[in-house]
Design a protein around this motif. Structure first.
Motif, PDB file in Angstrom:
ATOM      1  N   PHE A  22      27.873  33.254  40.844  1.00 20.11           N
ATOM      2  CA  PHE A  22      29.054  33.408  40.004  1.00 20.11           C
ATOM      3  C   PHE A  22      29.164  32.291  38.982  1.00 20.11           C
ATOM      4  CE2 PHE A  22      30.054  34.583  44.457  1.00 20.11           C
ATOM      5  CZ  PHE A  22      30.016  35.951  44.308  1.00 20.11           C
ATOM      6  N   SER A  23      29.826  32.581  37.871  1.00 28.47           N
ATOM      7  CA  SER A  23      30.091  31.557  36.862  1.00 28.47           C
ATOM      8  C   SER A  23      31.358  30.780  37.198  1.00 28.47           C
ATOM      9  CB  SER A  23      30.215  32.193  35.472  1.00 28.47           C
ATOM     10  OG  SER A  23      31.279  33.125  35.469  1.00 28.47           O
ATOM     11  N   VAL A  24      32.031  31.199  38.269  1.00 30.19           N
ATOM     12  CA  VAL A  24      33.248  30.525  38.740  1.00 30.19           C
ATOM     13  C   VAL A  24      33.031  30.073  40.178  1.00 30.19           C
ATOM     14  CG1 VAL A  24      34.782  31.832  37.222  1.00 30.19           C
ATOM     15  CG2 VAL A  24      34.270  32.711  39.504  1.00 30.19           C
ATOM     16  N   SER A  25      33.889  29.209  40.659  1.00 24.65           N
ATOM     17  CA  SER A  25      33.775  28.699  42.023  1.00 24.65           C
ATOM     18  C   SER A  25      34.106  29.774  43.053  1.00 24.65           C
ATOM     19  CB  SER A  25      34.717  27.508  42.226  1.00 24.65           C
ATOM     20  OG  SER A  25      34.652  27.054  43.562  1.00 24.65           O
ATOM     21  N   SER A  26      33.366  29.749  44.136  1.00 19.04           N
ATOM     22  CA  SER A  26      33.667  30.600  45.289  1.00 19.04           C
ATOM     23  C   SER A  26      33.787  29.719  46.533  1.00 19.04           C
ATOM     24  CB  SER A  26      32.575  31.662  45.474  1.00 19.04           C
ATOM     25  OG  SER A  26      31.308  31.058  45.664  1.00 19.04           O
ATOM     26  N   GLN A  31      39.105  31.868  46.254  1.00 17.51           N
ATOM     27  CA  GLN A  31      38.224  31.860  45.086  1.00 17.51           C
ATOM     28  C   GLN A  31      37.070  32.848  45.257  1.00 17.51           C
ATOM     29  OE1 GLN A  31      37.269  27.673  45.030  1.00 17.51           O
ATOM     30  NE2 GLN A  31      38.713  27.263  43.365  1.00 17.51           N
ATOM     31  N   GLN A  34      38.327  36.381  44.859  1.00 19.23           N
ATOM     32  CA  GLN A  34      38.581  36.664  43.445  1.00 19.23           C
ATOM     33  C   GLN A  34      37.265  36.891  42.697  1.00 19.23           C
ATOM     34  OE1 GLN A  34      41.058  33.765  41.501  1.00 19.23           O
ATOM     35  NE2 GLN A  34      41.348  35.049  39.710  1.00 19.23           N
ATOM     36  N   ALA A  35      36.270  36.051  42.950  1.00 20.87           N
ATOM     37  CA  ALA A  35      34.966  36.187  42.281  1.00 20.87           C
ATOM     38  C   ALA A  35      34.296  37.513  42.640  1.00 20.87           C
ATOM     39  CB  ALA A  35      34.060  35.016  42.649  1.00 20.87           C
ATOM     40  N   ASN A 129      29.212  28.565  44.499  1.00 23.49           N
ATOM     41  CA  ASN A 129      29.362  29.701  43.580  1.00 23.49           C
ATOM     42  C   ASN A 129      28.369  30.815  43.917  1.00 23.49           C
ATOM     43  OD1 ASN A 129      27.104  28.256  42.655  1.00 23.49           O
ATOM     44  ND2 ASN A 129      27.376  28.984  40.564  1.00 23.49           N
TER      45      ASN A 129
END
Length: 156
Positions: A22-26, A31, A34-35, A129
């Motif tokens: 992901f380009s966002v935190s997991s 989180q 959401q990802a 991520n």
């Protein structure tokens, strides 16, 4: 270890290409959910503990927490979570990416029964991520689980 180490580890099972990045935190359950666009309960969070010098990982559903009484009844020791520094040293993964894959052989991995209510779950893959979608049977096999335990209770 790291994401690359987990990729190499899961390559043995032919599932390394299923790892999602992901380009966002997991790093947290919320989180990760959401990802992934899934319910938080389907995140398979891996918690790390010290039980008399033995490192234990417990993989549980994202909507559950460790029950101290259940943990003690199963493992015969108090539930003492590892510090972030200890977790990295003992598992090879940093907090936020701790997973049941590519860990030292002396680490015991258990799956909590809270995961069994789902067809598939999403454990992390060694980074903050990443994740992979697995059936609980696949998770049990790829994690080289020491067995199923009942050490959690629902949150909230």
């Amino acid at each position: 270890m790291s994401l690359n180490g987990v990729k190499e580890y899961l390559k043995v099972f032919g599932v390394d290409k299923r790892i999602l990045e992901f380009s966002v935190s997991s790093a947290t359950v919320s989180q990760a959910a959401q990802a992934l666009g899934c319910e938080p309960c389907r995140i398979a969070k891996t918690l790390s503990f010290d039980c008399g010098g033995q490192t234990i990982l417990v993989v549980t559903a994202g909507d559950c927490k460790i029950s101290n009484a259940k943990y003690k009844a199963v493992f015969h020791c108090k539930a003492k979570m590892l510090t972030p520094e200890e977790a990295l040293k003992c598992t090879g993964h940093a907090v936020g990416g701790i997973c049941p894959f590519a860990v030292p052989e002396n680490v015991k991995i258990y799956l909590d029964v809270s995961l069994r209510r789902f067809k598939t779950v999403f454990p992390a893959c060694g980074s903050s991520n990443s994740a992979i979608e697995l059936t609980t049977e696949e998770l049990e096999q790829y994690a080289k689980s020491s067995g199923w335990v009942d050490v959690c209770s629902p949150t909230g």
